[in-house]
Write a protein that holds these residues in place. Sequence first.
Motif, short mmCIF file in Angstrom:
data_model
loop_
_atom_site.label_atom_id
_atom_site.label_comp_id
_atom_site.label_asym_id
_atom_site.label_seq_id
_atom_site.Cartn_x
_atom_site.Cartn_y
_atom_site.Cartn_z
N VAL A 189 14.63 -46.08 -26.53
CA VAL A 189 13.56 -45.85 -27.49
C VAL A 189 13.36 -44.35 -27.71
O VAL A 189 13.20 -43.89 -28.85
N ALA A 192 16.00 -43.05 -29.94
CA ALA A 192 15.95 -43.62 -31.29
C ALA A 192 14.85 -43.00 -32.15
O ALA A 192 14.86 -43.16 -33.37
N ARG A 193 13.91 -42.27 -31.54
CA ARG A 193 12.81 -41.69 -32.31
C ARG A 193 13.30 -40.71 -33.37
O ARG A 193 12.73 -40.64 -34.46
N ALA A 196 19.04 -41.60 -36.16
CA ALA A 196 19.33 -42.88 -36.81
C ALA A 196 20.42 -43.64 -36.06
O ALA A 196 20.36 -44.87 -35.92
N GLU A 199 18.95 -45.32 -33.11
CA GLU A 199 18.19 -46.51 -33.50
C GLU A 199 19.14 -47.69 -33.70
O GLU A 199 18.84 -48.82 -33.33
N LYS A 200 20.30 -47.41 -34.29
CA LYS A 200 21.29 -48.47 -34.47
C LYS A 200 21.82 -48.95 -33.12
O LYS A 200 22.04 -50.16 -32.91
N GLU A 203 19.34 -51.31 -31.69
CA GLU A 203 19.43 -52.61 -32.36
C GLU A 203 20.60 -53.43 -31.82
O GLU A 203 20.46 -54.62 -31.53
N GLY A 225 4.95 -45.53 -33.95
CA GLY A 225 6.31 -45.34 -34.45
C GLY A 225 7.34 -46.03 -33.56
O GLY A 225 8.30 -46.64 -34.07
N ASP A 226 7.16 -45.93 -32.24
CA ASP A 226 8.05 -46.65 -31.33
C ASP A 226 7.99 -48.15 -31.58
O ASP A 226 9.02 -48.83 -31.60
N LEU A 229 9.98 -49.10 -34.70
CA LEU A 229 11.44 -49.09 -34.58
C LEU A 229 11.94 -50.22 -33.68
O LEU A 229 13.02 -50.76 -33.89
N ARG A 232 12.04 -53.24 -35.85
CA ARG A 232 13.23 -53.18 -36.72
C ARG A 232 14.50 -53.53 -35.96
O ARG A 232 15.45 -54.08 -36.53
N ALA A 233 14.51 -53.18 -34.66
CA ALA A 233 15.68 -53.47 -33.84
C ALA A 233 15.73 -54.93 -33.37
O ALA A 233 16.70 -55.34 -32.72
#
Length: 261
Positions: A189, A192-193, A196, A199-200, A203, A225-226, A229, A232-233
């Motif tokens: 995490v 991923a902040r 990009a 973050e992928k 996921e 924000g965490d 994301l 989204r993951a």
Amino acid sequence: MLTNFRHPSADECVEHKRIRFFYAELQRGQFLLHYQPVVSTQALQPLYGEGLLRYCNSVLGFNPFSLLEDYGVMRHLDHCVVQHLIATLQANPDLHLGCNISAQSATFDEGWERTLATLAAAPQLAARLIIEITESTAFSNIAHAVDFVRRLQGVGCRVAVDDFGSGFGTLEFIQKCQPDIIKVDQGYVRRARDQALSEKTLEHLVGLCRTLAPVVVVEGIETIGDHALVLRAGGEWGQGYLFGHPSATPDGLADNLPIAG
């Protein structure tokens, strides 16, 4: 004649004193468990509270867990904490609680046999207990660790692999033991902040873990924000300061007694 004898270094002497001090303080009842919630990332409903060891007298000044693991003396602490958690669950029949144990402790001995007998005699209690195996050190024997997990699951206890992706854990172990819960290390995490690609990665890791365990918990969720994301993951369960700091008095806990060493 002792040909292999050597005097301990100054650093080793300090570390031995710290270990003796730690266990003396444990014996004196100077440690408590503070509980942090693991929750649904969508409904925010709690899954269980993870018990985290806290020192009653300010700060220790050193990290006891890495020290105890380095010298192979973590097992006694793990037994004390698990026994304490079982007693807490007996006194609080509506709670679901978990705690960490070292990978070094994930093999059966007389202490675990007694714990297994207690859980087998109280299946409703066992169903409310989660044992989290940390990745901070290597397993002494993967086959023994797999047997350890399966026997705990056999009496109704749930088993989690903690801090997945951070250290010594292997897909081989996870595929063989089939844990009930995988907890993704908080470092994913954090990275991923701002990235990009990271973050992928989160996921993809969440997706992989969902093929390996029924429940996947993403750790380290500290901000809105965490939270976004992680959603989204595909993260369905989370843990972190956004949902609650470790507390000595979580909702539903009748009393928080010190751990008996």
